[in-house]
Each structure stands twice: as structure tokens, then as C-alpha cells.
Write a protein that holds these residues in place. Structure first.
Motif, PDB file in Angstrom:
ATOM      1  N   GLY A   5      15.032  43.745  31.624  1.00  0.00           N
ATOM      2  CA  GLY A   5      16.313  43.135  31.301  1.00  0.00           C
ATOM      3  C   GLY A   5      17.457  43.888  31.966  1.00  0.00           C
ATOM      4  O   GLY A   5      17.251  44.859  32.690  1.00  0.00           O
ATOM      5  N   TYR A   6      18.670  43.409  31.736  1.00  0.00           N
ATOM      6  CA  TYR A   6      19.854  44.054  32.302  1.00  0.00           C
ATOM      7  C   TYR A   6      20.521  44.898  31.229  1.00  0.00           C
ATOM      8  O   TYR A   6      20.541  44.533  30.060  1.00  0.00           O
ATOM      9  N   GLU A  10      25.562  46.771  33.386  1.00  0.00           N
ATOM     10  CA  GLU A  10      25.360  45.831  34.506  1.00  0.00           C
ATOM     11  C   GLU A  10      25.978  44.471  34.196  1.00  0.00           C
ATOM     12  O   GLU A  10      26.630  43.864  35.038  1.00  0.00           O
ATOM     13  N   MET A  11      25.794  43.981  32.997  1.00  0.00           N
ATOM     14  CA  MET A  11      26.375  42.687  32.598  1.00  0.00           C
ATOM     15  C   MET A  11      27.899  42.738  32.606  1.00  0.00           C
ATOM     16  O   MET A  11      28.565  41.800  33.036  1.00  0.00           O
ATOM     17  N   MET A  13      29.808  44.685  34.469  1.00  0.00           N
ATOM     18  CA  MET A  13      30.260  44.722  35.866  1.00  0.00           C
ATOM     19  C   MET A  13      30.231  43.331  36.493  1.00  0.00           C
ATOM     20  O   MET A  13      31.163  42.935  37.204  1.00  0.00           O
ATOM     21  N   VAL A  14      29.186  42.575  36.262  1.00  0.00           N
ATOM     22  CA  VAL A  14      29.080  41.217  36.818  1.00  0.00           C
ATOM     23  C   VAL A  14      30.185  40.329  36.251  1.00  0.00           C
ATOM     24  O   VAL A  14      30.851  39.581  36.984  1.00  0.00           O
ATOM     25  N   LEU A  15      30.426  40.403  34.964  1.00  0.00           N
ATOM     26  CA  LEU A  15      31.498  39.598  34.353  1.00  0.00           C
ATOM     27  C   LEU A  15      32.872  40.017  34.873  1.00  0.00           C
ATOM     28  O   LEU A  15      33.746  39.166  35.088  1.00  0.00           O
ATOM     29  N   PHE A  16      33.080  41.290  35.098  1.00  0.00           N
ATOM     30  CA  PHE A  16      34.345  41.765  35.655  1.00  0.00           C
ATOM     31  C   PHE A  16      34.555  41.213  37.059  1.00  0.00           C
ATOM     32  O   PHE A  16      35.656  40.752  37.398  1.00  0.00           O
ATOM     33  N   ILE A  17      33.541  41.210  37.883  1.00  0.00           N
ATOM     34  CA  ILE A  17      33.645  40.684  39.247  1.00  0.00           C
ATOM     35  C   ILE A  17      33.937  39.187  39.224  1.00  0.00           C
ATOM     36  O   ILE A  17      34.811  38.692  39.945  1.00  0.00           O
ATOM     37  N   ILE A  18      33.252  38.448  38.377  1.00  0.00           N
ATOM     38  CA  ILE A  18      33.479  36.998  38.269  1.00  0.00           C
ATOM     39  C   ILE A  18      34.903  36.722  37.792  1.00  0.00           C
ATOM     40  O   ILE A  18      35.595  35.831  38.321  1.00  0.00           O
TER      41      ILE A  18
END
Length: 144
Positions: A5-6, A10-11, A13-18
């Protein structure tokens, strides 16, 4: 033990980039929206002026387009005083007479213009030139 899983980091960071990419794209949408509104207004104005000419021809009656900056509207009126169309425009729009006054856009019963001339249309910081030509009621609107 591997859960494949993540992690929470990591989750996040991905939400921040989006969120960052989305906010940048929405910032640019305002200028696109404003340009679309200006183009829509100019196209509607052209259609309304053609409508005034068509009504002059079809009813064999003098028809005029009167621009009222004070009440932020323009009116299409036939010679007998009958109002055919009343259309409002935004507060940031103004019609400025150059060689054509605000009540000089008029078509004779045969569809020809009563008087030729030029008027400026200001929408925010953008300027357009409205030119009414002699003969056959031809006109055009160009961006300056």
C-alpha cells in the motif's frame, strides 16, 4: 509483512501536487472566460444590428439602434416609436462616439444606412471599432 500500500506521506504528496496543478489552471480560466464574454457580446451586437436592418426592409420602415450608456442598454426602435428590442450590456462596457453619434445607427426603409461613421466600443481595457459604411447597410466591428 509487506501490505503493498501507500503511506500517508506519499498520498499527501500526490494530493498536494494535484491541488497545485488544479489551482494554476483555474487561475488562467478567468481570462478565457472574460474573452469569451467579450466575443459573445460583440457577436450579439452584430446580430442585433443585422436584425434592425432586416426589420427596416421587411416592414419598409425607418429603424434605428440607440445606445444608452447611462442605463447600460441599447434599443432597436422603428420609426413609429415601437421598441423592437431592448438589450442590456455590462457596467464595464461603453460606446464612445467618434464620427457617429450614439443615436445615428439607423436604417432607411430600403435597408441602406442613414449616415455612415465610426464608433468605439470599450469593454474593460479592450477597444473595438464599429464602422458603418454607406450603401447597402454594410458594417463591421474590429478589435483595436
Amino acid at each position: 509483512m509487506n501490505n503493498r500500500g501507500y503511506t500517508l506521506l506519499e498520498m499527501t504528496m500526490v494530493l498536494f501536487i494535484i491541488a497545485t496543478v488544479t489551482s494554476i489552471s483555474f487561475g488562467n480560466m478567468k481570462s478565457v472566460y472574460d474573452a469569451s464574454g467579450r466575443n459573445e457580446f460583440i457577436q450579439q451586437l452584430q446580430q442585433d444590428i443585422l436584425y434592425a436592418q432586416q426589420m427596416a426592409i421587411s416592414h419598409s420602415m425607418y429603424t434605428s439602434v440607440i445606445f444608452l450608456n447611462g442605463s447600460k442598454e441599447y434599443v432597436i426602435r422603428q420609426g413609429n416609436g415601437n421598441v423592437l428590442l431592448r438589450r442590456e450590456f455590462s457596467e464595464n462596457t461603453a460606446f464612445v462616439p467618434i464620427t457617429l453619434s450614439l443615436n445615428d445607427v439607423a436604417f432607411l426603409a430600403d435597408g441602406n444606412v442613414r449616415r455612415s461613421g465610426t464608433m468605439e466600443i470599450r469593454i474593460d481595457d479592450h477597444r473595438y471599432r464599429f464602422v458603418l459604411l454607406l450603401g447597402r447597410g454594410r458594417f463591421y466591428i474590429e478589435k483595436l
